[in-house]
Design an enzyme around this catalytic site. Structure first.
Site, mmCIF file in Angstrom:
data_model
loop_
_atom_site.group_PDB
_atom_site.id
_atom_site.type_symbol
_atom_site.label_atom_id
_atom_site.label_comp_id
_atom_site.label_asym_id
_atom_site.label_seq_id
_atom_site.Cartn_x
_atom_site.Cartn_y
_atom_site.Cartn_z
ATOM 1 N N LYS A 11 0.838 -1.208 0.000
ATOM 2 C CA LYS A 11 0.000 0.000 0.000
ATOM 3 C C LYS A 11 0.879 1.268 0.000
ATOM 4 C CE LYS A 11 -3.695 -2.435 2.518
ATOM 5 N NZ LYS A 11 -4.684 -2.338 3.629
ATOM 6 N N TYR A 51 -12.181 -3.335 -3.633
ATOM 7 C CA TYR A 51 -12.738 -3.263 -2.279
ATOM 8 C C TYR A 51 -14.268 -3.275 -2.288
ATOM 9 C CZ TYR A 51 -8.203 -2.443 0.025
ATOM 10 O OH TYR A 51 -6.928 -2.566 0.550
ATOM 11 N N ASN A 118 -1.847 -0.211 7.058
ATOM 12 C CA ASN A 118 -1.177 -1.435 7.527
ATOM 13 C C ASN A 118 -0.291 -2.107 6.472
ATOM 14 O OD1 ASN A 118 -3.176 -2.411 5.901
ATOM 15 N ND2 ASN A 118 -4.406 -3.303 7.543
ATOM 16 N N HIS A 121 -1.885 -5.605 1.624
ATOM 17 C CA HIS A 121 -3.139 -6.346 1.433
ATOM 18 C C HIS A 121 -2.779 -7.753 1.002
ATOM 19 C CE1 HIS A 121 -7.057 -7.567 -0.212
ATOM 20 N NE2 HIS A 121 -6.355 -8.091 -1.209
ATOM 21 N N GLU A 132 -9.244 -10.818 -7.534
ATOM 22 C CA GLU A 132 -8.327 -9.685 -7.370
ATOM 23 C C GLU A 132 -7.156 -9.749 -8.361
ATOM 24 O OE1 GLU A 132 -7.342 -9.940 -3.209
ATOM 25 O OE2 GLU A 132 -9.357 -9.342 -2.583
HETATM 26 P P1 DAT Z 1 -7.592 -7.014 5.771
HETATM 27 O O1 DAT Z 1 -6.775 -6.025 4.969
HETATM 28 O O2 DAT Z 1 -6.850 -7.462 6.994
HETATM 29 O O3 DAT Z 1 -8.124 -8.157 4.932
HETATM 30 P P2 DAT Z 1 -10.274 -5.896 5.670
HETATM 31 O O4 DAT Z 1 -10.414 -6.562 4.344
HETATM 32 O O5 DAT Z 1 -11.311 -6.173 6.704
HETATM 33 O O6 DAT Z 1 -8.848 -6.222 6.337
HETATM 34 O O7 DAT Z 1 -10.241 -4.311 5.464
HETATM 35 C C1 DAT Z 1 -9.535 -3.717 4.386
HETATM 36 C C2 DAT Z 1 -8.693 -2.580 4.917
HETATM 37 O O8 DAT Z 1 -9.551 -1.547 5.451
HETATM 38 C C3 DAT Z 1 -7.801 -2.982 6.099
HETATM 39 O O9 DAT Z 1 -6.563 -3.500 5.660
HETATM 40 C C4 DAT Z 1 -7.660 -1.709 6.840
HETATM 41 C C5 DAT Z 1 -8.995 -1.010 6.654
HETATM 42 N N1 DAT Z 1 -9.945 -1.280 7.756
HETATM 43 C C6 DAT Z 1 -10.578 -2.463 8.015
HETATM 44 N N2 DAT Z 1 -11.402 -2.378 9.059
HETATM 45 C C7 DAT Z 1 -11.303 -1.102 9.488
HETATM 46 C C8 DAT Z 1 -11.918 -0.365 10.562
HETATM 47 N N3 DAT Z 1 -12.809 -0.911 11.394
HETATM 48 N N4 DAT Z 1 -11.570 0.932 10.701
HETATM 49 C C9 DAT Z 1 -10.689 1.541 9.879
HETATM 50 N N5 DAT Z 1 -10.088 0.908 8.849
HETATM 51 C C10 DAT Z 1 -10.387 -0.391 8.658
HETATM 52 MG MG MG Z 2 -9.453 -8.045 3.298
#
Ligand code: DAT
Ligand code: MG
Length: 139
Positions: A11, A51, A118, A121, A132
């Site tokens: 990212k 997303y 973070n 991805h 994806e």
């Molecule tokens: P991951 O990347 O661990 O698969 P995800 O698909 O649930 O997590 O979410 C996509 C991204 O969105 C994640 O890397 C960081 C952000 N994110 C997820 N949940 C969030 C939250 N509750 N508040 C803020 N950002 C969030």
């Molecule tokens: Mg995810």
């Protein structure tokens, strides 16, 4: 023999932080192969596809803005159980809670932003990976 594949994104915080080599090194050190790699600046249309599952959530718009804020690196990695394996290397979503030794645990922390930043991805299932990979590496 396995043909498991996953889509990994470094990212904008990872690219901007000079962590491209570090992330690729961890993927390769684990023994996964890099099958394809490209650097790009993602646009809204591409991120809306990637997303789609998060559309409507409170962090969706901040997530898209963050992902458009700088270049990203898209990677297809392969190897037996690479989907689960990379998620394990990455650590859990929240970098505060991601364990030491993981990419997110070692290289990221809470920045007080509306979206969690973070570094990486990783696809979460074979279906997500296929979907994806097709978005970032169209034939
Ligand atoms: P991951 O990347 O661990 O698969 P995800 O698909 O649930 O997590 O979410 C996509 C991204 O969105 C994640 O890397 C960081 C952000 N994110 C997820 N949940 C969030 C939250 N509750 N508040 C803020 N950002 C969030
Ligand atoms: Mg995810």
């Amino acid at each position: 023999m396995s043909t498991d594949k996953t889509l990994i994104l470094i990212k904008p915080d990872g690219v901007g932080g000079g962590l491209v080599g570090e992330v690729i090194s961890r993927i390769e050190s684990k023994g996964y192969a890099i099958d394809a790699l490209r650097m790009l600046k993602a646009d809204r249309a591409l991120l809306e596809k990637h997303y789609a599952e998060h559309i409507g959530k409170p962090f969706y718009e901040p997530l898209v803005e963050f992902m458009m804020s700088g270049p990203i690196v898209a990677i297809v990695a392969s190897g037996n159980c690479v989907i689960e394996g990379f998620r394990s290397l990455a650590g859990v979503t929240d970098p505060t809670l991601a364990g030491p030794g993981t990419i997110r645990g070692d290289l990221a922390r809470d920045q007080g932003t509306k979206v969690v930043q973070n570094i990486v991805h990783g696809s979460d299932s074979p279906e997500s990976a296929a979907r994806e990979i097709a978005i970032f590496f169209p034939k």
